[in-house]
Write an enzyme that holds these catalytic residues in place. Structure first.
Site, PDB file in Angstrom:
ATOM      1  N   GLU A 141       0.820  -1.222   0.000  1.00 17.13           N
ATOM      2  CA  GLU A 141       0.000   0.000   0.000  1.00 17.13           C
ATOM      3  C   GLU A 141       0.852   1.269   0.000  1.00 17.13           C
ATOM      4  O   GLU A 141       0.354   2.344  -0.320  1.00 17.13           O
ATOM      5  CB  GLU A 141      -0.983  -0.023   1.177  1.00 17.13           C
ATOM      6  CG  GLU A 141      -1.836  -1.274   1.147  1.00 17.13           C
ATOM      7  CD  GLU A 141      -3.072  -1.257   2.031  1.00 17.13           C
ATOM      8  OE1 GLU A 141      -3.554  -0.169   2.362  1.00 17.13           O
ATOM      9  OE2 GLU A 141      -3.534  -2.353   2.381  1.00 17.13           O
ATOM     10  N   TYR A 165      -2.730   4.779   7.285  1.00 17.29           N
ATOM     11  CA  TYR A 165      -2.044   3.494   7.477  1.00 17.29           C
ATOM     12  C   TYR A 165      -0.834   3.402   6.549  1.00 17.29           C
ATOM     13  O   TYR A 165       0.299   3.188   6.992  1.00 17.29           O
ATOM     14  CB  TYR A 165      -3.000   2.326   7.207  1.00 17.29           C
ATOM     15  CG  TYR A 165      -2.285   1.000   7.015  1.00 17.29           C
ATOM     16  CD1 TYR A 165      -1.531   0.434   8.035  1.00 17.29           C
ATOM     17  CD2 TYR A 165      -2.358   0.312   5.788  1.00 17.29           C
ATOM     18  CE1 TYR A 165      -0.860  -0.775   7.857  1.00 17.29           C
ATOM     19  CE2 TYR A 165      -1.694  -0.898   5.600  1.00 17.29           C
ATOM     20  CZ  TYR A 165      -0.941  -1.435   6.631  1.00 17.29           C
ATOM     21  OH  TYR A 165      -0.267  -2.611   6.454  1.00 17.29           O
TER      22      TYR A 165
HETATM   23  P1  NAD Z   1      -2.477  -7.386  12.895  1.00 15.81           P
HETATM   24  O1  NAD Z   1      -3.147  -6.066  13.122  1.00 15.81           O
HETATM   25  O2  NAD Z   1      -3.308  -8.605  12.759  1.00 15.81           O
HETATM   26  O3  NAD Z   1      -1.448  -7.666  14.081  1.00 15.81           O
HETATM   27  C1  NAD Z   1      -0.611  -6.688  14.622  1.00 15.81           C
HETATM   28  C2  NAD Z   1       0.026  -7.237  15.896  1.00 15.81           C
HETATM   29  O4  NAD Z   1       0.937  -6.253  16.397  1.00 15.81           O
HETATM   30  C3  NAD Z   1      -0.984  -7.524  17.022  1.00 15.81           C
HETATM   31  O5  NAD Z   1      -0.684  -8.747  17.639  1.00 15.81           O
HETATM   32  C4  NAD Z   1      -0.786  -6.360  17.979  1.00 15.81           C
HETATM   33  O6  NAD Z   1      -1.093  -6.696  19.325  1.00 15.81           O
HETATM   34  C5  NAD Z   1       0.701  -6.070  17.787  1.00 15.81           C
HETATM   35  N1  NAD Z   1       1.047  -4.669  18.127  1.00 15.81           N
HETATM   36  C6  NAD Z   1       0.412  -3.549  17.693  1.00 15.81           C
HETATM   37  N2  NAD Z   1       0.999  -2.465  18.233  1.00 15.81           N
HETATM   38  C7  NAD Z   1       2.037  -2.908  18.995  1.00 15.81           C
HETATM   39  C8  NAD Z   1       3.030  -2.269  19.788  1.00 15.81           C
HETATM   40  N3  NAD Z   1       3.067  -0.942  19.914  1.00 15.81           N
HETATM   41  N4  NAD Z   1       3.936  -3.035  20.429  1.00 15.81           N
HETATM   42  C9  NAD Z   1       3.893  -4.390  20.335  1.00 15.81           C
HETATM   43  N5  NAD Z   1       2.978  -5.051  19.600  1.00 15.81           N
HETATM   44  C10 NAD Z   1       2.059  -4.322  18.934  1.00 15.81           C
HETATM   45  O7  NAD Z   1      -1.547  -7.160  11.634  1.00 15.81           O
HETATM   46  P2  NAD Z   1      -1.193  -8.183  10.448  1.00 15.81           P
HETATM   47  O8  NAD Z   1      -2.263  -8.147   9.445  1.00 15.81           O
HETATM   48  O9  NAD Z   1      -0.765  -9.482  11.035  1.00 15.81           O
HETATM   49  O10 NAD Z   1       0.073  -7.449   9.818  1.00 15.81           O
HETATM   50  C11 NAD Z   1       1.377  -7.672  10.345  1.00 15.81           C
HETATM   51  C12 NAD Z   1       2.370  -6.813   9.584  1.00 15.81           C
HETATM   52  O11 NAD Z   1       2.323  -7.127   8.200  1.00 15.81           O
HETATM   53  C13 NAD Z   1       2.054  -5.305   9.677  1.00 15.81           C
HETATM   54  O12 NAD Z   1       3.270  -4.620   9.809  1.00 15.81           O
HETATM   55  C14 NAD Z   1       1.395  -4.985   8.350  1.00 15.81           C
HETATM   56  O13 NAD Z   1       1.624  -3.653   7.967  1.00 15.81           O
HETATM   57  C15 NAD Z   1       2.087  -5.960   7.423  1.00 15.81           C
HETATM   58  N6  NAD Z   1       1.282  -6.394   6.256  1.00 15.81           N
HETATM   59  C16 NAD Z   1       0.006  -6.855   6.419  1.00 15.81           C
HETATM   60  C17 NAD Z   1      -0.710  -7.298   5.300  1.00 15.81           C
HETATM   61  C18 NAD Z   1      -2.107  -7.850   5.445  1.00 15.81           C
HETATM   62  O14 NAD Z   1      -2.756  -8.121   4.427  1.00 15.81           O
HETATM   63  N7  NAD Z   1      -2.620  -8.075   6.646  1.00 15.81           N
HETATM   64  C19 NAD Z   1      -0.115  -7.259   4.047  1.00 15.81           C
HETATM   65  C20 NAD Z   1       1.190  -6.777   3.917  1.00 15.81           C
HETATM   66  C21 NAD Z   1       1.891  -6.370   5.037  1.00 15.81           C
HETATM   67  P1  TYD Z   2      -9.213  -4.627   3.797  1.00 12.89           P
HETATM   68  O1  TYD Z   2      -9.379  -6.081   4.077  1.00 12.89           O
HETATM   69  O2  TYD Z   2      -9.568  -3.643   4.849  1.00 12.89           O
HETATM   70  O3  TYD Z   2      -7.708  -4.431   3.307  1.00 12.89           O
HETATM   71  P2  TYD Z   2      -6.984  -3.129   2.630  1.00 12.89           P
HETATM   72  O4  TYD Z   2      -7.852  -1.947   2.782  1.00 12.89           O
HETATM   73  O5  TYD Z   2      -5.739  -3.045   3.437  1.00 12.89           O
HETATM   74  O6  TYD Z   2      -6.745  -3.500   1.199  1.00 12.89           O
HETATM   75  O7  TYD Z   2     -10.057  -4.285   2.504  1.00 12.89           O
HETATM   76  C1  TYD Z   2      -9.858  -4.983   1.284  1.00 12.89           C
HETATM   77  C2  TYD Z   2     -10.739  -4.329   0.256  1.00 12.89           C
HETATM   78  O8  TYD Z   2     -12.109  -4.573   0.597  1.00 12.89           O
HETATM   79  C3  TYD Z   2     -10.589  -2.825   0.195  1.00 12.89           C
HETATM   80  O9  TYD Z   2     -10.722  -2.412  -1.178  1.00 12.89           O
HETATM   81  C4  TYD Z   2     -11.763  -2.300   0.995  1.00 12.89           C
HETATM   82  C5  TYD Z   2     -12.832  -3.353   0.765  1.00 12.89           C
HETATM   83  N1  TYD Z   2     -13.775  -3.584   1.883  1.00 12.89           N
HETATM   84  C6  TYD Z   2     -15.152  -3.611   1.607  1.00 12.89           C
HETATM   85  O10 TYD Z   2     -15.579  -3.455   0.460  1.00 12.89           O
HETATM   86  N2  TYD Z   2     -15.999  -3.845   2.640  1.00 12.89           N
HETATM   87  C7  TYD Z   2     -15.567  -4.009   3.919  1.00 12.89           C
HETATM   88  O11 TYD Z   2     -16.411  -4.190   4.848  1.00 12.89           O
HETATM   89  C8  TYD Z   2     -14.159  -3.984   4.191  1.00 12.89           C
HETATM   90  C9  TYD Z   2     -13.617  -4.178   5.585  1.00 12.89           C
HETATM   91  C10 TYD Z   2     -13.282  -3.777   3.129  1.00 12.89           C
END
Ligand code: NAD
Ligand code: TYD
Length: 363
Positions: A141, A165
């Site tokens: 992103e 974010y």
């Molecule tokens: P998540 O929100 O599910 O988990 C985040 C974790 O970090 C939680 O366990 C939370 O308790 C912990 N945390 C938050 N603030 C903290 C702090 N100040 N100190 C210690 N721990 C803290 O996130 P996720 O989806 O598992 O994403 C993990 C990483 O991967 C993030 O850095 C995110 O930007 C990156 N990422 C996520 C996606 C996705 O699709 N979810 C994709 C690409 C990259």
């Molecule tokens: P999300 O899972 O929040 O991931 P990101 O915004 O990091 O890509 O959302 C994925 C896509 O789905 C995004 O285009 C926003 C859309 N979305 C909906 O249409 N409805 C919803 O309720 C949510 C949470 C996301």
């Protein structure tokens, strides 16, 4: 390297807990100790990690990455050979409603962790300094939004984050990059596309749609539903991270993605079809009847797509799951884990964690 352990931040979240489970349960790394540092925000759930709670190589430390003293202490005590940094505020909609927590954890927290890592790394022997890695887990992103015909993001695509974010993740990426260039800290950045799979908190699209559909609740699609995301099964992301940790080059960025572009509408409809098939007797069939188009997200990025050629060519990474196999596995996982869903939806997991894990949490 004399050290063998790794320190993971945010290991109780979605991707972090999948990484920790893979590391301790199923990979060749299962004998290598792992310290999970997580302050347990609403997104952190130790129930995800029940399977490894008593694993001899696992240590949990409840700590905030913004707390420099605690980070220093933990690094000095556990002497890790690497830090894998997942901890972040991760939900775009939350960042729109309340950006401050994102600046605090994603920007300041990463800075504090980098400072602690730099001080620790400076004290290591020459050999251990060379082997040390700071792996920063980031997102696609940061590159902003693509038009329908634009080429996918590659590692040299200029940063153009659009949400609080992605802006805070971009800031953290820049700091990590600067610590490599300025201080020589052997840091690597990965920028991955949207993940999905087990233990995904049901505020994000895929788990939200699955859990709502099971209850017959509306399935909200923002705007026209034609926004496109490039979906990757979380296990494939974790495999990429393990490879980058072992063989990635310090100072480099690796994009991670499975070439699975789908519009939100397609994603939601496919989940409905899988549920119709797996739950033919449900009173909510056909689940598509639950779809509702709702007001769009402000500044909603239109399209993300990742070009993972560098990771594939340099490190031989290939995703194992297609979107179709990964999504089916994911829906099946949610169907098989009603208690996990109920705890997360009711918030009961937070109380349970305090009770059940108190004596296992490193103070
Ligand atoms: P998540 O929100 O599910 O988990 C985040 C974790 O970090 C939680 O366990 C939370 O308790 C912990 N945390 C938050 N603030 C903290 C702090 N100040 N100190 C210690 N721990 C803290 O996130 P996720 O989806 O598992 O994403 C993990 C990483 O991967 C993030 O850095 C995110 O930007 C990156 N990422 C996520 C996606 C996705 O699709 N979810 C994709 C690409 C990259
Ligand atoms: P999300 O899972 O929040 O991931 P990101 O915004 O990091 O890509 O959302 C994925 C896509 O789905 C995004 O285009 C926003 C859309 N979305 C909906 O249409 N409805 C919803 O309720 C949510 C949470 C996301």
């Amino acid at each position: 390297m004399t050290q063998s352990s790794i320190l993971v931040t945010g290991g109780a979240g979605f991707i972090g807990s999948n990484f920790v489970l893979d590391w301790l349960q199923s990979s060749q790394d299962s004998t290598r100790p792992l310290i999970n540092v997580d302050c347990l925000t609403y997104a952190g759930n130790l129930k995800n990690l029940e399977g490894v709670a008593t694993h001899p190589g696992y240590t949990f430390a409840r700590a905030d990455i913004c707390d420099r003293e605690r980070m220093d202490e933990l690094l000095a005590k556990h002497q890790p050979r690497a830090i894998v940094h997942f901890a972040a505020e991760s939900h775009v909609d939350r960042s729109i409603l309340g950006p401050e927590a994102f600046v605090e954890t994603n920007v300041r927290g990463t800075f504090v962790l980098l400072e602690a890592a730099r001080a620790y790394w400076n004290r290591l022997s020459e050999q251990d300094r060379a082997a040390f890695r700071f792996l920063h887990v980031s997102t696609d992103e940061v590159y902003g939004s693509l038009g329908a015909e634009d080429p996918a993001f590659c590692e040299t695509t200029p940063y153009a984050p659009n949400s609080p974010y992605s802006a805070t993740k971009a800031a953290s990426d820049h700091m990590v990059r600067a610590y490599f260039h300025t201080y020589g800290l052997p840091a690597i950045i990965t920028n991955c596309s949207n993940n999905y799979g087990p233990y995904h908190f049901p505020e994000k699209l895929i788990p939200l749609v699955i859990t709502h559909a099971l209850e017959g609740k509306p399935l909200p699609i923002y705007g026209d539903g034609l926004n496109v995301r490039d979906w990757l099964y979380v296990g494939d992301h974790c495999a990429a991270l393990r490879l980058v940790l072992e063989r990635g080059r310090p100072g480099e960025t690796y994009n991670v993605g499975g070439r699975n572009e789908r519009s939100n509408r397609e994603v939601v409809e496919t989940i409905c079809e899988i549920l119709d098939e797996l739950r033919p007797g449900s009173q909510h069939c056909p689940h598509k009847q639950l779809i509702r188009f709702v007001k769009d997200r402000p500044g909603h990025d239109r399209r993300y797509a990742i070009d993972a050629t560098k990771l594939e060519r340099e490190l031989g990474w290939r995703p194992r799951e297609t979107f179709s196999t990964g999504l089916r596995k994911t829906v099946e996982w949610y169907l098989d884990h009603p208690a996990w869903i109920a705890d997360v939806v009711s918030g009961a997991y937070r109380k349970w964690m305090e009770q059940n894990y108190q004596d296992r949490i490193e103070k």
